[in-house]
Write a protein that holds these residues in place. Structure first.
Motif, PDB file in Angstrom:
ATOM      1  N   SER A 251       0.833  -1.196   0.000  1.00  0.00           N
ATOM      2  CA  SER A 251       0.000   0.000   0.000  1.00  0.00           C
ATOM      3  C   SER A 251       0.868   1.246   0.000  1.00  0.00           C
ATOM      4  O   SER A 251       2.035   1.211   0.389  1.00  0.00           O
ATOM      5  N   TYR A 252       0.246   2.353  -0.417  1.00  0.00           N
ATOM      6  CA  TYR A 252       0.967   3.608  -0.604  1.00  0.00           C
ATOM      7  C   TYR A 252       0.180   4.714   0.092  1.00  0.00           C
ATOM      8  O   TYR A 252      -0.895   5.111  -0.368  1.00  0.00           O
ATOM      9  N   ALA A 253       0.728   5.206   1.180  1.00  0.00           N
ATOM     10  CA  ALA A 253      -0.007   6.129   2.042  1.00  0.00           C
ATOM     11  C   ALA A 253      -0.234   7.496   1.410  1.00  0.00           C
ATOM     12  O   ALA A 253      -1.033   8.284   1.915  1.00  0.00           O
ATOM     13  N   ASP A 254       0.459   7.792   0.303  1.00  0.00           N
ATOM     14  CA  ASP A 254       0.308   9.107  -0.322  1.00  0.00           C
ATOM     15  C   ASP A 254      -0.682   9.086  -1.479  1.00  0.00           C
ATOM     16  O   ASP A 254      -0.869  10.101  -2.149  1.00  0.00           O
ATOM     17  N   GLU A 255      -1.322   7.946  -1.738  1.00  0.00           N
ATOM     18  CA  GLU A 255      -2.221   7.828  -2.884  1.00  0.00           C
ATOM     19  C   GLU A 255      -3.681   7.762  -2.435  1.00  0.00           C
ATOM     20  O   GLU A 255      -3.998   7.260  -1.356  1.00  0.00           O
ATOM     21  N   ASP A 256      -4.568   8.255  -3.293  1.00  0.00           N
ATOM     22  CA  ASP A 256      -6.009   8.174  -3.077  1.00  0.00           C
ATOM     23  C   ASP A 256      -6.670   7.477  -4.252  1.00  0.00           C
ATOM     24  O   ASP A 256      -6.119   7.441  -5.361  1.00  0.00           O
ATOM     25  N   CYS A 257      -7.862   6.957  -4.018  1.00  0.00           N
ATOM     26  CA  CYS A 257      -8.641   6.410  -5.132  1.00  0.00           C
ATOM     27  C   CYS A 257      -9.964   7.134  -5.338  1.00  0.00           C
ATOM     28  O   CYS A 257     -10.628   6.892  -6.343  1.00  0.00           O
ATOM     29  N   TYR A 258     -10.344   8.040  -4.419  1.00  0.00           N
ATOM     30  CA  TYR A 258     -11.537   8.871  -4.610  1.00  0.00           C
ATOM     31  C   TYR A 258     -11.242  10.305  -4.171  1.00  0.00           C
ATOM     32  O   TYR A 258     -10.545  10.513  -3.170  1.00  0.00           O
ATOM     33  N   VAL A 259     -11.782  11.250  -4.902  1.00  0.00           N
ATOM     34  CA  VAL A 259     -11.817  12.646  -4.467  1.00  0.00           C
ATOM     35  C   VAL A 259     -13.262  13.112  -4.608  1.00  0.00           C
ATOM     36  O   VAL A 259     -13.822  13.112  -5.715  1.00  0.00           O
ATOM     37  N   ILE A 260     -13.852  13.486  -3.481  1.00  0.00           N
ATOM     38  CA  ILE A 260     -15.247  13.943  -3.452  1.00  0.00           C
ATOM     39  C   ILE A 260     -15.239  15.444  -3.286  1.00  0.00           C
ATOM     40  O   ILE A 260     -14.620  15.960  -2.345  1.00  0.00           O
ATOM     41  N   ALA A 261     -15.900  16.159  -4.179  1.00  0.00           N
ATOM     42  CA  ALA A 261     -15.873  17.626  -4.153  1.00  0.00           C
ATOM     43  C   ALA A 261     -17.276  18.192  -4.027  1.00  0.00           C
ATOM     44  O   ALA A 261     -18.209  17.753  -4.704  1.00  0.00           O
ATOM     45  N   GLY A 262     -17.392  19.176  -3.162  1.00  0.00           N
ATOM     46  CA  GLY A 262     -18.648  19.889  -3.003  1.00  0.00           C
ATOM     47  C   GLY A 262     -18.427  21.382  -3.171  1.00  0.00           C
ATOM     48  O   GLY A 262     -17.336  21.833  -3.530  1.00  0.00           O
ATOM     49  N   THR A 263     -19.445  22.173  -2.896  1.00  0.00           N
ATOM     50  CA  THR A 263     -19.344  23.618  -3.081  1.00  0.00           C
ATOM     51  C   THR A 263     -18.473  24.295  -2.028  1.00  0.00           C
ATOM     52  O   THR A 263     -18.016  25.423  -2.230  1.00  0.00           O
ATOM     53  N   ASP A 264     -18.221  23.617  -0.889  1.00  0.00           N
ATOM     54  CA  ASP A 264     -17.435  24.223   0.181  1.00  0.00           C
ATOM     55  C   ASP A 264     -16.075  23.567   0.400  1.00  0.00           C
ATOM     56  O   ASP A 264     -15.249  24.103   1.148  1.00  0.00           O
ATOM     57  N   GLY A 265     -15.843  22.403  -0.202  1.00  0.00           N
ATOM     58  CA  GLY A 265     -14.569  21.742   0.037  1.00  0.00           C
ATOM     59  C   GLY A 265     -14.510  20.387  -0.622  1.00  0.00           C
ATOM     60  O   GLY A 265     -15.428  19.955  -1.328  1.00  0.00           O
ATOM     61  N   SER A 266     -13.400  19.682  -0.380  1.00  0.00           N
ATOM     62  CA  SER A 266     -13.197  18.367  -0.979  1.00  0.00           C
ATOM     63  C   SER A 266     -12.542  17.428   0.021  1.00  0.00           C
ATOM     64  O   SER A 266     -11.818  17.849   0.930  1.00  0.00           O
TER      65      SER A 266
END
Length: 349
Positions: A251-266
């Motif tokens: 595993s790689y602690a610096d990687e993501d598989c989802y980014v969820i974005a809204g009107t106020d933040g992500s």
């Protein structure tokens, strides 16, 4: 208080994983294994439990369990679950609920008409990471949901296909084998999916089945999503390679598989990096975000799922992933396959 007796049907890789967590559970115990294959004899012997050649034999025996895990081939899920329902035995049905939506609907109808206890084995629903991410989205910190960007990019070695040549053929590609996990995660994070479109390619391996898929999603709440799926991409942006939950994968602690974005933040998952505007009236790409990381505890979702199943069997709680949830996941997955084949947008009722 005596432990809840859990039997496991299917002594393959995932069946043995269920056996292990049943043995480690505080509230459950492994009582028997069901599998007609000669190899299952050694598995049952090592686990120290009796082996039965069929579910019929198990249910007629002195080791009749309180609940049964169906970790059998996909085509057996519905008939075996219906068999257990008729005998009044609660079941955990490994994903997918069925091989087709039509077949899965038979089981859903039977479950909803009888009120039987059926848990579908989408184990990531029991992940503490997913629980925390859902909590952040539901809290409103991100504002109104706008989009999600996701990926399941990994490289399956040649041996994976040589050992099981059916994986090279339709029905063995990453849409049906892997995407159903992602569909459930996306539905948990962003809500129901109303329409899909997709492109697929087999240009890298040249098999009859796809190896790479680009997917667009429209959620019923108006949010949009994009998802990249590939089993031939040398990239660690998959749940297994980022969540640190399954120790079989690096595993790689610096990687993501989802980014969820809204009107106020992500929110980036599973690193849980959070970026939000401190005041809604100052939202602008010229303004800096407040940057932080959401605290969480990492733990084995399979163990949590087994403990949950024990509570379902005892009648203490309703299934976290119902038969209808499992059917909805399969319906979206089928729609992605249809969209990738036809080139059309597929609307979901």
């Amino acid at each position: 208080m005596s432990k809840t007796r859990i039997a496991v049907a299917g002594a393959g890789y995932i069946g043995q994983a269920h056996m292990g967590v049943a043995q480690a559970s505080a509230g459950c115990t492994l009582s028997a294994v069901v599998d007609p294959s000669p190899a299952a004899q050694a598995v049952a012997r090592q686990a120290g439990v009796p082996l039965y050649p069929s579910i019929e034999a198990l249910l007629a025996s002195e080791h009749r369990p309180d609940g049964l895990v169906l970790a059998t081939p996909n085509a057996l899920h519905v008939p075996q679950a219906l068999q257990c329902l008729a005998e009044g035995v609660p079941v955990l049905v490994e994903k997918p609920i069925a091989t087709t939506v039509a077949e899965g609907r038979r089981l859903v109808d039977a479950v909803e008409n009888s009120g039987a206890a059926v848990l579908i084995g989408h184990h990531r629903a029991h992940s503490p990471i997913m629980a925390k991410a859902r909590q952040v989205v539901a809290s409103g910190q991100l504002g109104r949901l706008v989009s999600v960007m996701g990926s399941a990019l990994f490289y399956k070695p040649a041996g994976y296909f040589a050992d099981s040549p059916w994986r090279r053929e339709p029905g063995g590609g990453p849409i049906l084998l892997n995407m159903i996990h992602e569909v459930h995660n996306l539905r948990m994070l962003c809500g129901d999916i109303g329409a899909v479109q997709a492109f697929k390619s087999h240009a890298t391996r040249g098999f009859a089945v796809e190896d790479t898929v680009a997917i667009n999603l429209r959620f019923t709440n108006g949010a949009l999503g994009s998802f990249m799926l590939s089993d031939t991409a040398a990239c660690p942006r998959s749940w297994e390679q980022t969540s640190q939950e399954n120790k079989a994968y690096p595993s790689y602690a610096d990687e993501d598989c989802y980014v969820i974005a809204g009107t106020d933040g992500s929110l980036s998952v599973p690193t849980m990096r959070l970026k939000t505007y401190p005041r809604a009236e100052d939202r602008s790409w010229w303004k800096p975000f407040e940057v932080g990381t959401v605290g969480l505890v990492r733990d084995d979702p399979l163990q949590h799922q087994m403990d949950h199943f024990g509570a379902v069997v005892r009648g203490e709680i309703s299934p976290l992933v119902s038969a209808r949830d499992g059917l909805d996941n399969l319906r979206v997955t089928e729609a992605i396959g249809e969209a990738a084949t036809t080139g059309r947008v597929v609307e979901l009722a």
